[in-house]
Motif scaffolding. Structure first.
Motif, mmCIF file in Angstrom:
data_model
loop_
_atom_site.group_PDB
_atom_site.id
_atom_site.type_symbol
_atom_site.label_atom_id
_atom_site.label_comp_id
_atom_site.label_asym_id
_atom_site.label_seq_id
_atom_site.Cartn_x
_atom_site.Cartn_y
_atom_site.Cartn_z
ATOM 1 N N SER A 93 -31.140 2.419 -14.908
ATOM 2 C CA SER A 93 -30.696 1.388 -13.986
ATOM 3 C C SER A 93 -31.126 0.066 -14.593
ATOM 4 C CB SER A 93 -31.328 1.592 -12.607
ATOM 5 O OG SER A 93 -30.976 0.543 -11.737
ATOM 6 N N PHE A 94 -30.208 -0.637 -15.212
ATOM 7 C CA PHE A 94 -30.499 -1.824 -16.008
ATOM 8 C C PHE A 94 -31.180 -2.890 -15.154
ATOM 9 C CE2 PHE A 94 -28.387 -5.380 -18.695
ATOM 10 C CZ PHE A 94 -29.547 -5.540 -19.425
ATOM 11 N N ALA A 95 -32.368 -3.327 -15.596
ATOM 12 C CA ALA A 95 -33.140 -4.287 -14.816
ATOM 13 C C ALA A 95 -34.057 -5.109 -15.719
ATOM 14 C CB ALA A 95 -33.975 -3.556 -13.766
ATOM 15 N N SER A 96 -34.587 -6.176 -15.134
ATOM 16 C CA SER A 96 -35.589 -7.015 -15.779
ATOM 17 C C SER A 96 -36.685 -7.298 -14.764
ATOM 18 C CB SER A 96 -34.960 -8.333 -16.251
ATOM 19 O OG SER A 96 -34.725 -9.188 -15.148
ATOM 20 N N LYS A 97 -37.647 -8.105 -15.143
ATOM 21 C CA LYS A 97 -38.709 -8.447 -14.195
ATOM 22 C C LYS A 97 -38.162 -9.244 -13.011
ATOM 23 C CE LYS A 97 -40.194 -12.363 -17.012
ATOM 24 N NZ LYS A 97 -41.308 -12.884 -17.812
ATOM 25 N N LEU A 98 -36.953 -9.759 -13.143
ATOM 26 C CA LEU A 98 -36.320 -10.502 -12.055
ATOM 27 C C LEU A 98 -35.469 -9.618 -11.147
ATOM 28 C CD1 LEU A 98 -35.192 -13.629 -14.101
ATOM 29 C CD2 LEU A 98 -37.193 -13.390 -12.637
ATOM 30 N N GLY A 99 -35.304 -8.340 -11.515
ATOM 31 C CA GLY A 99 -34.494 -7.423 -10.727
ATOM 32 C C GLY A 99 -33.340 -6.870 -11.536
ATOM 33 N N GLN A 100 -32.364 -6.282 -10.834
ATOM 34 C CA GLN A 100 -31.235 -5.644 -11.498
ATOM 35 C C GLN A 100 -30.400 -6.642 -12.292
ATOM 36 O OE1 GLN A 100 -29.126 -3.370 -8.469
ATOM 37 N NE2 GLN A 100 -29.877 -1.522 -9.467
ATOM 38 N N LEU A 101 -29.875 -6.132 -13.415
ATOM 39 C CA LEU A 101 -28.971 -6.894 -14.268
ATOM 40 C C LEU A 101 -27.728 -6.050 -14.503
ATOM 41 C CD1 LEU A 101 -31.448 -8.054 -17.072
ATOM 42 C CD2 LEU A 101 -30.588 -9.439 -15.176
ATOM 43 N N ALA A 102 -26.657 -6.693 -14.890
ATOM 44 C CA ALA A 102 -25.452 -5.987 -15.324
ATOM 45 C C ALA A 102 -25.196 -6.379 -16.773
ATOM 46 C CB ALA A 102 -24.261 -6.361 -14.448
ATOM 47 N N GLY A 103 -24.795 -5.413 -17.568
ATOM 48 C CA GLY A 103 -24.485 -5.670 -18.966
ATOM 49 C C GLY A 103 -23.084 -5.201 -19.282
ATOM 50 N N ASN A 104 -22.500 -5.798 -20.306
ATOM 51 C CA ASN A 104 -21.143 -5.463 -20.731
ATOM 52 C C ASN A 104 -21.146 -4.131 -21.478
ATOM 53 O OD1 ASN A 104 -20.505 -7.969 -19.731
ATOM 54 N ND2 ASN A 104 -20.354 -8.957 -21.732
ATOM 55 N N HIS A 105 -20.516 -3.112 -20.888
ATOM 56 C CA HIS A 105 -20.390 -1.814 -21.548
ATOM 57 C C HIS A 105 -19.312 -1.954 -22.617
ATOM 58 C CE1 HIS A 105 -18.857 2.589 -21.250
ATOM 59 N NE2 HIS A 105 -19.588 2.398 -22.335
ATOM 60 N N PHE A 106 -19.747 -1.916 -23.896
ATOM 61 C CA PHE A 106 -18.813 -2.171 -24.987
ATOM 62 C C PHE A 106 -18.760 -1.055 -26.023
ATOM 63 C CE2 PHE A 106 -22.752 -3.409 -26.792
ATOM 64 C CZ PHE A 106 -22.620 -3.344 -28.168
ATOM 65 N N LEU A 107 -19.725 -0.134 -25.990
ATOM 66 C CA LEU A 107 -19.744 1.002 -26.910
ATOM 67 C C LEU A 107 -20.094 2.265 -26.135
ATOM 68 C CD1 LEU A 107 -21.881 -0.023 -30.069
ATOM 69 C CD2 LEU A 107 -19.417 0.381 -30.000
#
Length: 138
Positions: A93-107
């Motif tokens: 579940s993609f996240a950082s210290k700031l909370g959830q993030l969304a990333g570009n699924h490219f591969l």
């Protein structure tokens, strides 16, 4: 659709680009061959990442997801957190210290997926691993 060889931690994978992220794919292909290191994620679960600091793609989100499947590779274009590439090898579940993030699924890894956990656990227990991303000639 381009094919990419990913060599990391003694494992070799083949990935294919994702048509729904054309800008991200184009930017990534321009970086190849790319030699760097994978480190284990801090907040996202079972994944490895390449931190890119202030690097900017020059555009925002396309085909973005918070929940990559094992073998999905995301490119986070920056903004709330630093720019990065993340490779999911298990529940993620993609996240950082700031909370959830969304990333570009490219591969998406299409060959060698059965070795993803071996790579992920090696990065977790042995530390950073060299990784090479290179285009496979068609």
């Amino acid at each position: 659709m381009a094919r990419i060889r990913i060599t990391a931690g003694g494992q070799v994978f083949v990935a294919e680009t994702v048509a729904a992220a054309p800008k991200t794919v184009e930017a990534f292909l321009g970086m190849l061959p790319w030699r760097t290191q994978l480190i284990h994620v801090r907040w996202s679960g079972e994944g490895c990442w390449v931190p890119l600091g202030d690097f900017q793609l020059g555009f925002g989100f396309e085909n973005a997801t918070v929940y990559p499947a094992p073998g999905d590779v995301l490119f986070y274009p920056g903004g709330y957190s630093e720019t990065e590439v993340i490779l999911a090898y298990g529940a993620c579940s993609f996240a950082s210290k700031l909370g959830q993030l969304a990333g570009n699924h490219f591969l998406t890894i299409v060959e060698g997926r059965e070795h993803l956990r071996v790579l992920g656990e090696k990065v977790l227990w042995k530390g950073a691993q060299d990784v090479v991303f290179e285009r496979i000639d068609d």
